[in-house]
Design a protein around this motif. Structure first.
Motif, PDB file in Angstrom:
ATOM      1  N   ALA A  16      -7.889   4.720  -2.789  1.00 36.96           N
ATOM      2  CA  ALA A  16      -9.287   4.910  -2.423  1.00 36.96           C
ATOM      3  C   ALA A  16     -10.051   5.527  -3.589  1.00 36.96           C
ATOM      4  O   ALA A  16      -9.557   6.426  -4.253  1.00 36.96           O
ATOM      5  CB  ALA A  16      -9.393   5.803  -1.188  1.00 36.96           C
ATOM      6  N   THR A  68      -4.975   4.723   3.183  1.00 36.17           N
ATOM      7  CA  THR A  68      -6.348   4.542   2.699  1.00 36.17           C
ATOM      8  C   THR A  68      -6.445   3.541   1.554  1.00 36.17           C
ATOM      9  O   THR A  68      -7.555   3.267   1.076  1.00 36.17           O
ATOM     10  CB  THR A  68      -6.913   5.890   2.236  1.00 36.17           C
ATOM     11  N   ASP A  69      -5.313   3.004   1.117  1.00 40.87           N
ATOM     12  CA  ASP A  69      -5.357   2.030   0.025  1.00 40.87           C
ATOM     13  C   ASP A  69      -6.086   0.770   0.461  1.00 40.87           C
ATOM     14  O   ASP A  69      -5.996   0.347   1.632  1.00 40.87           O
ATOM     15  CB  ASP A  69      -3.938   1.675  -0.428  1.00 40.87           C
ATOM     16  N   THR A  70      -6.791   0.179  -0.472  1.00 42.72           N
ATOM     17  CA  THR A  70      -7.496  -1.080  -0.220  1.00 42.72           C
ATOM     18  C   THR A  70      -6.916  -2.168  -1.111  1.00 42.72           C
ATOM     19  O   THR A  70      -6.227  -1.891  -2.093  1.00 42.72           O
ATOM     20  CB  THR A  70      -9.001  -0.939  -0.482  1.00 42.72           C
ATOM     21  N   TYR A  71      -7.221  -3.410  -0.757  1.00 42.11           N
ATOM     22  CA  TYR A  71      -6.674  -4.561  -1.496  1.00 42.11           C
ATOM     23  C   TYR A  71      -7.748  -5.161  -2.384  1.00 42.11           C
ATOM     24  O   TYR A  71      -8.888  -5.375  -1.958  1.00 42.11           O
ATOM     25  CB  TYR A  71      -6.155  -5.617  -0.521  1.00 42.11           C
ATOM     26  N   CYS A  72      -7.398  -5.408  -3.638  1.00 47.37           N
ATOM     27  CA  CYS A  72      -8.312  -6.040  -4.593  1.00 47.37           C
ATOM     28  C   CYS A  72      -7.933  -7.504  -4.729  1.00 47.37           C
ATOM     29  O   CYS A  72      -6.815  -7.836  -5.154  1.00 47.37           O
ATOM     30  CB  CYS A  72      -8.245  -5.338  -5.946  1.00 47.37           C
ATOM     31  N   SER A 119     -12.161   1.189  -8.310  1.00 49.59           N
ATOM     32  CA  SER A 119     -13.030   0.014  -8.261  1.00 49.59           C
ATOM     33  C   SER A 119     -12.607  -0.976  -9.332  1.00 49.59           C
ATOM     34  O   SER A 119     -12.014  -0.601 -10.348  1.00 49.59           O
ATOM     35  CB  SER A 119     -14.499   0.397  -8.452  1.00 49.59           C
ATOM     36  N   PRO A 166       0.836  -1.213   0.000  1.00 44.19           N
ATOM     37  CA  PRO A 166       0.000   0.000   0.000  1.00 44.19           C
ATOM     38  C   PRO A 166       0.863   1.253   0.000  1.00 44.19           C
ATOM     39  O   PRO A 166       1.856   1.347   0.727  1.00 44.19           O
ATOM     40  CB  PRO A 166      -0.819  -0.142   1.284  1.00 44.19           C
ATOM     41  N   TYR A 200      -2.865  -3.762  -4.423  1.00 44.36           N
ATOM     42  CA  TYR A 200      -3.459  -2.639  -3.692  1.00 44.36           C
ATOM     43  C   TYR A 200      -3.881  -1.558  -4.678  1.00 44.36           C
ATOM     44  O   TYR A 200      -3.279  -1.386  -5.739  1.00 44.36           O
ATOM     45  CB  TYR A 200      -2.450  -2.079  -2.688  1.00 44.36           C
TER      46      TYR A 200
END
Length: 217
Positions: A151, A138-142, A154, A134, A148
């Motif tokens: 934010a 605020t990064d998310t994991y896909c 999608s 990340p 990563y």
């Protein structure tokens, strides 16, 4: 995540960086004798990209990035082009009845609509490169991309990539609509409406027979 996954991820990162020396080496191995070629965009998903081995007039090396529905893109662009060319031909063939501003205005309007469509369909929508770590908190994991993402990004199940500020997947343009081509998409929608109205007015004016008035007694 094992060592193999980490190495594959690093390879993805190298391949997605157009300025990285590793990407140039890969390009040389893929097409050592070709000036340009088509390959899978971003080395994952179903999108395609036209690449060149070097910059041309400061542009490139990615010239055109199309989505997995590129056949529908070709059909749609062909229909819009034929309709626009036919309308312009009808208008210019009636040069004795058409003013120059009406003819040139229609030409610019139809051409601008096609240009906006091409920019929408051929511009990278903002695909997120693979990142094994990340960058921000605020990064998310896909799970689908095994990477990563920032934010607001999608995952698109059609293109099989994550897109920045993902809006929707448009099959008529053959790809996702996101951060980098959303403006072109809105511009195309507005110009499409105006050009369609112009085409309908011109075709009904110059192709339909004039109304027959009954003779006066």
């Amino acid at each position: 995540m094992g060592p193999t996954d980490v190495e594959e991820g690093r390879q993805f990162l190298d391949d997605n960086d157009d300025t990285h020396q590793g990407a140039d080496d890969v390009a040389e191995r893929i097409a050592p004798r070709s000036f340009c070629w088509v390959e899978r965009a971003f080395h994952r998903g179903d999108s395609l990209v036209l690449r060149s081995r070097s910059l041309v007039c400061g542009c490139g090396p990615r010239w055109c990035s199309v989505g997995p529905h590129w056949p529908l893109l070709s059909v749609t662009f062909g229909i819009l082009s034929v309709f626009a060319i036919f309308t312009i031909h009808v208008v210019w063939s009636n040069d004795q009845q058409v003013s120059s501003s009406e003819a040139w205005g229609g030409l610019c309007l139809c051409g601008g609509s096609l240009l906006a469509y091409a920019l929408t369909a051929c511009t990278d929508p903002g695909v997120v490169p693979v990142s094994l770590e990340p960058t921000l908190a605020t990064d998310t994991y896909c799970d689908y991309c095994a990477s990563y993402r920032p934010a607001g990004a999608s995952h698109c199940s059609d293109c099989k990539v994550c897109v920045l500020e993902y809006d929707h997947h448009c099959p008529w343009t053959g790809k996702c609509i996101g951060k980098r081509n959303l403006t072109y998409f809105y511009l195309w929608l507005f110009s499409l409406v105006f050009s369609f109205v112009y085409e309908m007015i011109q075709l009904t004016t110059y192709l339909l027979p004039p109304p027959q008035h009954p003779p006066h007694p």
